[in-house]
Design an enzyme around this catalytic site. Structure first.
Site: not given
Length: 598
Positions: A448-450, A455
């Site tokens: 989720h979200e990268g 990251q």
């Protein structure tokens, strides 16, 4: 009975004994609040999460949403729980009074949200996304857009989504192809397909507000040509009532291993199922300026990254508490020194290896919760600091911590969930117990979200080198200040500070070493290893901060905290040594591997 969702005692320690959140009330924005109001909203959140979210968590998982070709069906308990959440005013907990919010500090609002993420992450995802959607529009939308879409979201009548990914593009947003054709009336007609859209279709609310990335023909190539649009499921009339159906429809649902209570959709925009206004294409409304859409969307994405890390923490935390409860009540075996086969069995927490697993979980989840709340506190400092310098400092520190705050809990609180299953033994991987679901739910947060890889590239490739390395310098200075306080106090804290200073010196040296060759391919080949190593150093810092906040108290709670800090410094922090060695060697094993060798 103590909650199996989160530890309120730990939250109180972090919010009040460590972060001293009541000092925020000295700022005009939060002047109406005090500790009593903070504690009251935390009490309310725990009660609603316990009574309305947790009871249908397993049902939400077993009876996931279904799509009959026309409508998406969700179990009724989800709508009931979300209604209670909205009626309590929690959707706008941190938003301004003028839009119907409660104007609470973000750190308090996020602590409240963690109760819902621990209780039922599938149901909590709907308000989680809606709040992020609303905050983006508050930052970048027009007054009319705020009045039309944000106020109903604060009231719980509209829900929101973020529509970035496409089947052919995934995380490579430069490759999206969704188009937005300008119309004479100032609107746009949107055509394209979006994939993995959580909350993308349902009948839980009066309307769904999609935030959609798309390209206006003639714009620049790549990410510089992306614009952001509001595309509501139902068009909104001037008086705020629901208008005709917009041409955005689900093509089907994705069936994930976790978060199964959250509808996850493939959405088609402008396929022709509906023709709003008698014309083809879904009606969209431009947010801000054309071709600045990705910058605007990062407002929601960065907020969501902190929130995903908090959700991973909550799932790891509730798994730990379930494992702790099981270990205290499950009799099995006898002490190693026990010779009497007829003696009664002892609870498995009496066995050292079980305590080892519990201590590892405790160090992960309590450290991650502290990191998440620290980052939330930085958001408040950025918003309320009286001087530009204070706001800039909070923003810079938050920027460099965000990839860690997202990824570290997603990796290590998942490890806590894995250990929770192990503590349960054979029962742990059965559906009759909760811990197997916590693991499945939490496994999604690493994506989720990268992903971790994204990251890692963000941390090493951007955050620690931009502005001449100012972000990394600030982080290391902040860690050094904590170490200096610990050293000045002497004793065990000073011993921990010495180990932390040695680790931070390696962060500084390794970062310089990686970029010394001027070859980004070599520097970034092991960015995920860098993320993990630096993340562990950051968490050691967070544990030293907590260690100092314990002062001289010696009850079981405080002693347990001290032991978790010792565990992290003695067992976890040393993991970083071989990782820094690998990074310093500029290893290219992965980079030099050829695709045909696999």
């Amino acid at each position: 009975m103590d909650s199996l969702l989160l530890s309120r005692r730990d939250l109180d320690f972090l919010l009040h004994d460590w972060l001293d959140v009541t000092t925020l009330t000295s700022h005009p924005r939060y002047a109406d609040h005090d500790r009593d109001t903070f504690d009251a909203v935390l009490d309310l959140s725990e009660a609603i999460a316990t009574r309305h979210f947790a009871p249908h968590n397993k049902k939400n998982d077993a009876e996931e949403p279904r799509f009959d070709g026309e409508r998406v069906h969700v179990i009724p308990e989800v709508e009931q729980a979300l209604r209670v959440f909205a009626e309590a005013g929690l959707a706008g907990a941190a938003m301004d009074y003028e839009v119907g919010g409660q104007q609470l500090p973000t750190v308090v609002a996020n602590a409240c949200m963690s109760w819902f993420q621990a209780a039922n992450v599938g149901t909590a995802a709907y308000p989680f996304l809606t709040i992020g959607n609303a905050n983006l529009l508050l930052a970048h939308g027009s007054k009319e857009q705020v009045d039309t879409y944000v106020r109903p979201m604060v009231e719980g009548r509209f829900f929101g989504t973020m529509c970035l990914s496409e089947p052919q593009a995934g995380s490579s947003l430069a490759d999206i192809t969704t188009r937005a054709m300008p119309q004479d009336d100032g609107t746009y007609r949107i055509t394209g397909t979006k994939m993995w859209i959580s909350g993308g279709d349902h009948e839980l609310s009066e309307n769904i507000v999609h935030l959609v990335l798309a390209r206006i023909p003639g714009g620049p190539a790549g990410v510089k040509g992306i614009s952001l649009f509001i595309v509501p499921k139902l068009l909104v009339e001037p008086d705020g009532s629901a208008g005709e159906r917009n041409d955005v429809v689900p093509a089907g649902l994705n069936h994930k291993m976790g978060y199964r209570g959250t509808t996850n959709t493939l959405l088609n925009f402008g396929e022709g199922r509906y023709t709003p206004g008698g014309a083809p294409g879904a009606v969209g409304f431009l947010v801000g300026e054309a071709h600045h859409g990705l910058a605007y969307m990062f407002h929601m994405m960065n907020e969501a990254r902190i929130g995903v890390g908090l959700g991973a923490t909550a799932l790891g935390y509730t798994g730990y508490l379930h494992a702790l409860d099981y270990a205290r009540t499950r009799p099995q075996g006898r002490p190693l020194t026990g010779k009497d086969a007829n003696a009664p069995q002892v609870s498995i927490i009496e066995h050292a290896d079980v305590r080892r697993m519990l201590l590892a979980q405790k160090s992960y989840v309590e450290g991650a919760l502290a990191l998440s709340l620290y980052c939330s506190r930085l958001l408040d400092e950025e918003r309320t600091a009286e001087q530009d310098h204070g706001r800039a400092r909070a923003r810079l520190l938050l920027d460099v911590l965000t990839p860690i705050a997202k990824s570290w809990p997603s990796q290590w609180c998942l490890a806590a969930n894995d250990l929770a299953i192990q503590v349960h033994g054979g029962y742990g991987y059965t559906r009759e117990y909760n811990v197997e679901q916590f693991y499945r739910d939490n496994r999604l947060n690493a994506i989720h979200e990268g992903t971790h890889g994204i990251q890692g590239l963000d941390l090493l490739g951007r955050k620690v080198v931009t502005k001449g390395g100012a972000g990394l310098s600030l982080l290391l200075q902040t860690i050094s200040a904590t170490a200096a306080r610990a050293t000045a106090g002497g004793g065990e804290a000073a011993e921990l500070a010495t180990r932390l200073e040695q680790a931070t010196a390696r962060v500084e040296h390794t970062t310089a070493r990686l970029w010394s060759t001027g070859d980004p391919a070599t520097a970034l080949a092991n960015a995920s290893v860098y993320l993990e190593a630096v993340g562990h150093v950051v968490l050691a810092w967070i544990w030293l901060e907590q260690f100092l906040a314990l002062k001289d108290d010696t009850d079981d709670f405080h002693e347990g905290k001290r032991q978790a800090a010792r565990y992290f410094f003695r067992v976890e922090l040393p993991r970083t040594g071989p990782q820094f060695d690998l990074l310093d060697s500029l290893d290219r094993t992965a980079a030099d591997s050829r695709p045909e060798w696999f």
